[in-house]
Motif scaffolding. Structure first.
Motif, short mmCIF file in Angstrom:
data_model
loop_
_atom_site.label_atom_id
_atom_site.label_comp_id
_atom_site.label_asym_id
_atom_site.label_seq_id
_atom_site.Cartn_x
_atom_site.Cartn_y
_atom_site.Cartn_z
N ASP A 273 -1.20 3.44 -4.52
CA ASP A 273 -2.38 3.50 -5.38
C ASP A 273 -2.63 4.95 -5.80
OD1 ASP A 273 -4.59 2.71 -6.78
OD2 ASP A 273 -5.92 2.73 -5.04
N ALA A 274 -1.65 5.54 -6.49
CA ALA A 274 -1.77 6.95 -6.86
C ALA A 274 -0.96 7.22 -8.12
CB ALA A 274 -1.27 7.84 -5.73
N ASP A 275 -1.40 8.22 -8.87
CA ASP A 275 -0.62 8.75 -9.99
C ASP A 275 0.13 9.96 -9.46
OD1 ASP A 275 -1.61 6.90 -11.80
OD2 ASP A 275 -3.23 8.20 -12.47
N LEU A 276 1.44 9.97 -9.64
CA LEU A 276 2.28 11.05 -9.12
C LEU A 276 3.11 11.67 -10.23
CD1 LEU A 276 3.66 9.18 -5.99
CD2 LEU A 276 1.79 10.83 -6.03
N ILE A 277 3.39 12.94 -10.12
CA ILE A 277 4.31 13.62 -11.03
C ILE A 277 5.62 13.81 -10.26
CG2 ILE A 277 4.81 15.73 -12.30
CD1 ILE A 277 1.76 16.08 -12.61
N LEU A 278 6.70 13.29 -10.83
CA LEU A 278 8.03 13.47 -10.26
C LEU A 278 8.79 14.40 -11.19
CD1 LEU A 278 8.84 9.77 -9.34
CD2 LEU A 278 7.77 11.51 -7.91
N THR A 279 9.35 15.46 -10.63
CA THR A 279 10.04 16.47 -11.43
C THR A 279 11.48 16.57 -10.98
OG1 THR A 279 7.96 17.70 -11.63
CG2 THR A 279 9.99 18.89 -12.16
N GLU A 280 12.39 16.58 -11.93
CA GLU A 280 13.81 16.67 -11.62
C GLU A 280 14.09 17.91 -10.78
OE1 GLU A 280 18.12 16.73 -13.95
OE2 GLU A 280 16.28 16.59 -15.09
N SER A 281 14.89 17.73 -9.74
CA SER A 281 15.33 18.77 -8.80
C SER A 281 14.24 19.23 -7.83
CB SER A 281 15.91 19.98 -9.54
OG SER A 281 17.06 19.59 -10.26
N ARG A 282 13.05 18.65 -7.89
CA ARG A 282 12.03 18.91 -6.88
C ARG A 282 12.00 17.71 -5.97
NH1 ARG A 282 6.56 21.43 -9.31
NH2 ARG A 282 6.92 23.32 -8.14
N TYR A 283 12.00 17.94 -4.69
CA TYR A 283 12.09 16.83 -3.76
C TYR A 283 10.76 16.42 -3.14
CZ TYR A 283 17.00 16.79 -4.50
OH TYR A 283 18.22 16.66 -5.10
N ALA A 284 9.68 16.77 -3.82
CA ALA A 284 8.35 16.33 -3.39
C ALA A 284 7.60 15.86 -4.62
CB ALA A 284 7.60 17.45 -2.71
N THR B 20 0.82 -1.21 0.00
CA THR B 20 0.00 0.00 0.00
C THR B 20 0.85 1.27 0.00
OG1 THR B 20 -0.14 0.00 2.41
CG2 THR B 20 -1.91 -1.12 1.20
N ARG B 21 2.16 1.13 0.23
CA ARG B 21 3.08 2.26 0.25
C ARG B 21 4.36 1.87 -0.50
NH1 ARG B 21 0.60 6.56 1.53
NH2 ARG B 21 2.51 7.64 1.98
N VAL B 22 5.02 2.86 -1.06
CA VAL B 22 6.35 2.68 -1.64
C VAL B 22 7.33 3.30 -0.65
CG1 VAL B 22 7.89 3.25 -3.55
CG2 VAL B 22 5.48 2.75 -3.99
N GLU B 23 8.12 2.46 -0.03
CA GLU B 23 9.04 2.93 1.01
C GLU B 23 10.11 3.86 0.44
OE1 GLU B 23 12.23 0.80 3.90
OE2 GLU B 23 10.28 -0.15 3.70
N LYS B 24 10.68 3.47 -0.71
CA LYS B 24 11.78 4.25 -1.30
C LYS B 24 11.77 4.07 -2.82
CE LYS B 24 16.70 3.77 -1.29
NZ LYS B 24 17.88 3.38 -0.53
N LEU B 25 11.84 5.20 -3.54
CA LEU B 25 11.92 5.19 -5.00
C LEU B 25 13.11 6.04 -5.41
CD1 LEU B 25 10.66 4.62 -7.82
CD2 LEU B 25 9.42 6.77 -7.54
N GLU B 26 14.06 5.43 -6.11
CA GLU B 26 15.23 6.15 -6.59
C GLU B 26 15.07 6.45 -8.08
OE1 GLU B 26 18.67 3.81 -5.72
OE2 GLU B 26 18.51 4.15 -3.57
N VAL B 27 15.31 7.71 -8.45
CA VAL B 27 15.21 8.15 -9.85
C VAL B 27 16.58 8.63 -10.29
CG1 VAL B 27 14.10 9.74 -11.45
CG2 VAL B 27 12.80 8.81 -9.53
N HIS B 28 17.05 8.14 -11.43
CA HIS B 28 18.31 8.56 -12.04
C HIS B 28 17.96 9.31 -13.32
CE1 HIS B 28 20.71 5.89 -9.39
NE2 HIS B 28 19.55 5.25 -9.35
#
Length: 64
Positions: free
Chosen positions: A48-59, A25-33
Motif C-alpha cells: 500500500d505505497a507509491d514507490l520510485i524504482l530507479t535503474e541501478s539503484r537497489y533500494a 500487504t507486502r510484495v515478496e519479490k518484484l523483478e524489473v527488466h
C-alpha cells in the motif's frame, strides 16, 4: 506489465504502474527488466505505497 514513455510535444504521460494485489500487504519479490538489459529484483515492499524504482539503484524510495 509494460510502461511506455510515449511523450509528445509539450506533454508527458504519467509514468505509474498500478498493480492489484488483492489482500496482500507486502510484495515478496518484484523483478524489473529495464530497456538497457539490466534486471533488478526488489524484495519485501509494502503493498500500500507509491514507490520510485530507479535503474541501478537497489533500494526503492517511497513517494511522500
Amino acid at each position: 506489465m509494460y510502461l511506455n514513455r510515449g511523450d509528445g510535444f509539450q506533454a508527458s504521460n504519467q509514468r505509474r504502474l498500478v498493480c492489484g494485489l488483492g489482500d496482500s500487504t507486502r510484495v515478496e519479490k518484484l523483478e524489473v527488466h529495464w530497456p538497457s538489459g539490466i534486471e533488478q529484483t526488489f524484495t519485501d515492499l509494502s503493498a500500500d505505497a507509491d514507490l520510485i524504482l530507479t535503474e541501478s539503484r537497489y533500494a526503492s524510495v517511497p513517494v511522500r
